[in-house]
Write a protein that holds these residues in place. Structure first.
Motif, PDB file in Angstrom:
ATOM      1  N   VAL A   1       0.835  -1.205   0.000  1.00 36.57           N
ATOM      2  CA  VAL A   1       0.000   0.000   0.000  1.00 36.57           C
ATOM      3  C   VAL A   1       0.868   1.252   0.000  1.00 36.57           C
ATOM      4  O   VAL A   1       0.643   2.189  -0.771  1.00 36.57           O
ATOM      5  CB  VAL A   1      -0.945  -0.002   1.219  1.00 36.57           C
ATOM      6  N   ALA A   2       1.892   1.273   0.852  1.00 36.57           N
ATOM      7  CA  ALA A   2       2.780   2.438   0.925  1.00 36.57           C
ATOM      8  C   ALA A   2       3.476   2.674  -0.415  1.00 36.57           C
ATOM      9  O   ALA A   2       3.607   3.818  -0.873  1.00 36.57           O
ATOM     10  CB  ALA A   2       3.808   2.255   2.033  1.00 36.57           C
ATOM     11  N   GLU A   3       3.916   1.599  -1.050  1.00 36.92           N
ATOM     12  CA  GLU A   3       4.603   1.742  -2.336  1.00 36.92           C
ATOM     13  C   GLU A   3       3.647   2.215  -3.422  1.00 36.92           C
ATOM     14  O   GLU A   3       4.015   3.022  -4.287  1.00 36.92           O
ATOM     15  CB  GLU A   3       5.249   0.408  -2.717  1.00 36.92           C
ATOM     16  N   ASN A   4       2.406   1.730  -3.380  1.00 40.20           N
ATOM     17  CA  ASN A   4       1.406   2.205  -4.335  1.00 40.20           C
ATOM     18  C   ASN A   4       1.112   3.693  -4.132  1.00 40.20           C
ATOM     19  O   ASN A   4       1.015   4.456  -5.096  1.00 40.20           O
ATOM     20  CB  ASN A   4       0.102   1.406  -4.200  1.00 40.20           C
ATOM     21  N   LEU A   5       0.996   4.103  -2.872  1.00 42.43           N
ATOM     22  CA  LEU A   5       0.709   5.506  -2.587  1.00 42.43           C
ATOM     23  C   LEU A   5       1.824   6.425  -3.070  1.00 42.43           C
ATOM     24  O   LEU A   5       1.569   7.518  -3.583  1.00 42.43           O
ATOM     25  CB  LEU A   5       0.496   5.704  -1.079  1.00 42.43           C
ATOM     26  N   GLY A   6       3.048   5.981  -2.924  1.00 42.56           N
ATOM     27  CA  GLY A   6       4.177   6.853  -3.254  1.00 42.56           C
ATOM     28  C   GLY A   6       4.714   6.721  -4.659  1.00 42.56           C
ATOM     29  O   GLY A   6       5.667   7.418  -5.030  1.00 42.56           O
ATOM     30  N   PHE A   7       4.105   5.826  -5.467  1.00 41.89           N
ATOM     31  CA  PHE A   7       4.672   5.526  -6.778  1.00 41.89           C
ATOM     32  C   PHE A   7       4.815   6.756  -7.670  1.00 41.89           C
ATOM     33  O   PHE A   7       5.881   7.012  -8.246  1.00 41.89           O
ATOM     34  CB  PHE A   7       3.832   4.463  -7.484  1.00 41.89           C
ATOM     35  N   CYS A   8       3.746   7.537  -7.797  1.00 43.52           N
ATOM     36  CA  CYS A   8       3.807   8.688  -8.706  1.00 43.52           C
ATOM     37  C   CYS A   8       4.829   9.720  -8.218  1.00 43.52           C
ATOM     38  O   CYS A   8       5.487  10.390  -9.024  1.00 43.52           O
ATOM     39  CB  CYS A   8       2.438   9.330  -8.854  1.00 43.52           C
ATOM     40  N   LEU A   9       5.005   9.826  -6.901  1.00 49.73           N
ATOM     41  CA  LEU A   9       5.981  10.783  -6.361  1.00 49.73           C
ATOM     42  C   LEU A   9       7.401  10.317  -6.641  1.00 49.73           C
ATOM     43  O   LEU A   9       8.298  11.128  -6.917  1.00 49.73           O
ATOM     44  CB  LEU A   9       5.758  10.956  -4.858  1.00 49.73           C
ATOM     45  N   ARG A  10       7.606   8.991  -6.579  1.00 47.52           N
ATOM     46  CA  ARG A  10       8.935   8.472  -6.909  1.00 47.52           C
ATOM     47  C   ARG A  10       9.259   8.696  -8.381  1.00 47.52           C
ATOM     48  O   ARG A  10      10.403   9.004  -8.744  1.00 47.52           O
ATOM     49  CB  ARG A  10       9.022   6.977  -6.561  1.00 47.52           C
ATOM     50  N   MET A  11       8.240   8.562  -9.246  1.00 50.68           N
ATOM     51  CA  MET A  11       8.451   8.807 -10.667  1.00 50.68           C
ATOM     52  C   MET A  11       8.814  10.269 -10.941  1.00 50.68           C
ATOM     53  O   MET A  11       9.506  10.580 -11.899  1.00 50.68           O
ATOM     54  CB  MET A  11       7.193   8.429 -11.462  1.00 50.68           C
ATOM     55  N   GLN A  12       8.322  11.152 -10.064  1.00 48.26           N
ATOM     56  CA  GLN A  12       8.650  12.575 -10.192  1.00 48.26           C
ATOM     57  C   GLN A  12       9.962  12.927  -9.493  1.00 48.26           C
ATOM     58  O   GLN A  12      10.350  14.089  -9.465  1.00 48.26           O
ATOM     59  CB  GLN A  12       7.509  13.423  -9.596  1.00 48.26           C
ATOM     60  N   LYS A  13      10.605  11.893  -8.908  1.00 48.33           N
ATOM     61  CA  LYS A  13      11.888  12.056  -8.218  1.00 48.33           C
ATOM     62  C   LYS A  13      11.799  13.079  -7.085  1.00 48.33           C
ATOM     63  O   LYS A  13      12.702  13.897  -6.878  1.00 48.33           O
ATOM     64  CB  LYS A  13      12.992  12.444  -9.216  1.00 48.33           C
ATOM     65  N   ARG A  14      10.707  13.001  -6.340  1.00 50.15           N
ATOM     66  CA  ARG A  14      10.560  13.854  -5.162  1.00 50.15           C
ATOM     67  C   ARG A  14      11.498  13.374  -4.059  1.00 50.15           C
ATOM     68  O   ARG A  14      11.847  12.177  -4.000  1.00 50.15           O
ATOM     69  CB  ARG A  14       9.118  13.817  -4.652  1.00 50.15           C
ATOM     70  N   PRO A  15      11.914  14.236  -3.149  1.00 50.01           N
ATOM     71  CA  PRO A  15      12.773  13.818  -2.026  1.00 50.01           C
ATOM     72  C   PRO A  15      12.098  12.741  -1.182  1.00 50.01           C
ATOM     73  O   PRO A  15      10.874  12.750  -0.990  1.00 50.01           O
ATOM     74  CB  PRO A  15      12.948  15.119  -1.227  1.00 50.01           C
ATOM     75  N   ASN A  16      12.896  11.816  -0.660  1.00 51.10           N
ATOM     76  CA  ASN A  16      12.360  10.703   0.125  1.00 51.10           C
ATOM     77  C   ASN A  16      11.566  11.177   1.336  1.00 51.10           C
ATOM     78  O   ASN A  16      10.531  10.602   1.684  1.00 51.10           O
ATOM     79  CB  ASN A  16      13.493   9.777   0.573  1.00 51.10           C
ATOM     80  N   GLY A  17      12.054  12.233   1.977  1.00 49.82           N
ATOM     81  CA  GLY A  17      11.347  12.762   3.142  1.00 49.82           C
ATOM     82  C   GLY A  17       9.963  13.270   2.780  1.00 49.82           C
ATOM     83  O   GLY A  17       8.995  13.054   3.522  1.00 49.82           O
TER      84      GLY A  17
END
Length: 355
Positions: free
Chosen positions: A92-108
């Motif tokens: 669930v956490a990975e699904n929620l953050g997927f689009c943000l990771r694709m945008q290379k947002r900071p991990n924090g």
């Protein structure tokens, strides 16, 4: 918060004119529902707003930007579909953050947005689970969470509750409305379910055959439908209709047994009329009203739907509270609440007046 403004929008699929000169303004922070029968163009309109379909004329503005020709990823919208479209191998956490990771947002930032979305949607205890370990409602909340973490200017929902059972639909529609009111994000929501639209939306857009028929608040649509199409679409069970004619005295006659004054003289108006009666405004009366025979009784628990046929051949439905002990074939009288009747032109279907 951001407004959405659509002007002169058209769409053709070959020779079929799917959307016809659509004009619609959605206010900042407003929740607007697009409602209509299958094939009316509501999902096509949503997909054009999202940039998933191109238009054949007209413009779309989100805030101050004209996005008509922009690709979907540049429109700053987030869309929730009928299918959950979750990645089965991700938590669930990975699904929620997927689009943000694709945008290379900071991990924090990614962690912070995941935690906030999970809090809003009550997913905190589910972050390590995979989609196959979730119920339908939990999966739909994850799909909503993916939209929330993006912090878009506009939310778009395309029949998101269609795959859920009846009880879960009621729960989820309340949750979606609660989240929208908390975030105050402009929202456009497509549904074929008029109860969903009535309970969730600030305004409802009624569509038919590629056109907008009426735009108004839920209660205004219920109280003052523009025509017989809207009148029959809003309300459950749907409105009853009885053919009627001017009675020659400035009023309207319903068959041979009932006449009423609609608040304005209709005796000079050409053509015949249709009188609309909501089932809840049609009462059982032992002494007065339209004579009818019971054809079906539908107990629902708190209410009973009674179907009947009048001497003039009109099929009517009334709603009675509690367990009304009637049987098929019983003779009854049905008396409408006169001040709540609706009058429509029979030929055009357009509203004439209301009592």
């Amino acid at each position: 918060m951001t407004a959405v403004n659509i002007e002169g929008l058209n769409k053709h699929f070959g020779a079929i004119h799917t959307l016809k000169n659509i004009n619609l303004h959605v206010e900042e922070g407003e929740f607007v529902a697009l409602v209509g029968p299958s094939g009316c163009g509501k999902s096509t309109l949503l997909r054009i707003i999202a940039g998933l379909e191109s238009s054949d004329g007209g413009s779309i503005r989100i805030g101050v930007r004209d996005v008509t020709q922009l690709p979907s990823k540049q429109r700053d919208i987030a869309m929730v579909f009928q299918s959950y479209a979750l990645y089965p191998h991700m938590t669930v956490a990975e699904n929620l953050g997927f689009c943000l990771r694709m945008q290379k947002r900071p991990n924090g930032e990614i962690r912070s947005k995941i935690v906030e979305a999970a809090r809003i949607l009550h997913l905190e205890t589910l972050l390590d689970r995979r989609p196959k370990e979730l119920s339908g409602g939990q999966r739909q909340r994850v799909a909503m969470g993916r939209a929330i973490v993006r912090d878009p200017q506009v939310f778009l929902f395309d029949e998101p509750l269609s795959n859920l059972d009846a009880k879960l639909r009621v729960i989820m529609r309340a949750e979606i409305k609660e989240v929208q009111q908390r975030l105050k994000t402009t929202t456009i929501y497509v549904t074929h379910d008029q109860i969903e639209a009535m309970t969730m939306a600030d305004r409802i857009v009624i569509m038919d055959k590629g056109e907008i028929v009426q735009v108004d608040t839920p209660m205004e649509l219920y109280r003052r439908p523009r025509n017989t199409f809207v009148a029959s679409f809003i309300g459950s069970p749907q409105m009853n209709f009885i053919d009627a004619k001017p009675d020659g005295k400035g009023g309207v006659a319903l068959g041979q047994h009932l006449a009423f004054q609609p608040g304005s003289d209709v005796s000079q108006k050409a053509g015949e009329f249709v009188v609309g009666i909501r089932p809840e405004d049609l009462l059982l009366d032992e002494e007065d009203g339209l004579r009818a025979k019971v054809t079906l009784v539908e107990p629902t628990g708190a209410q009973t739907y009674i179907h009947a046929c009048t001497e003039d051949g009109n099929s009517l439905v009334t709603i009675e509270n509690g367990d009304r002990r009637l049987r098929i074939g019983d003779q009854i009288r049905l008396k409408p609440i006169i001040r709540h009747l609706h009058l429509f032109d029979r030929a055009s279907g357009e509203r004439v007046t209301v009592t």
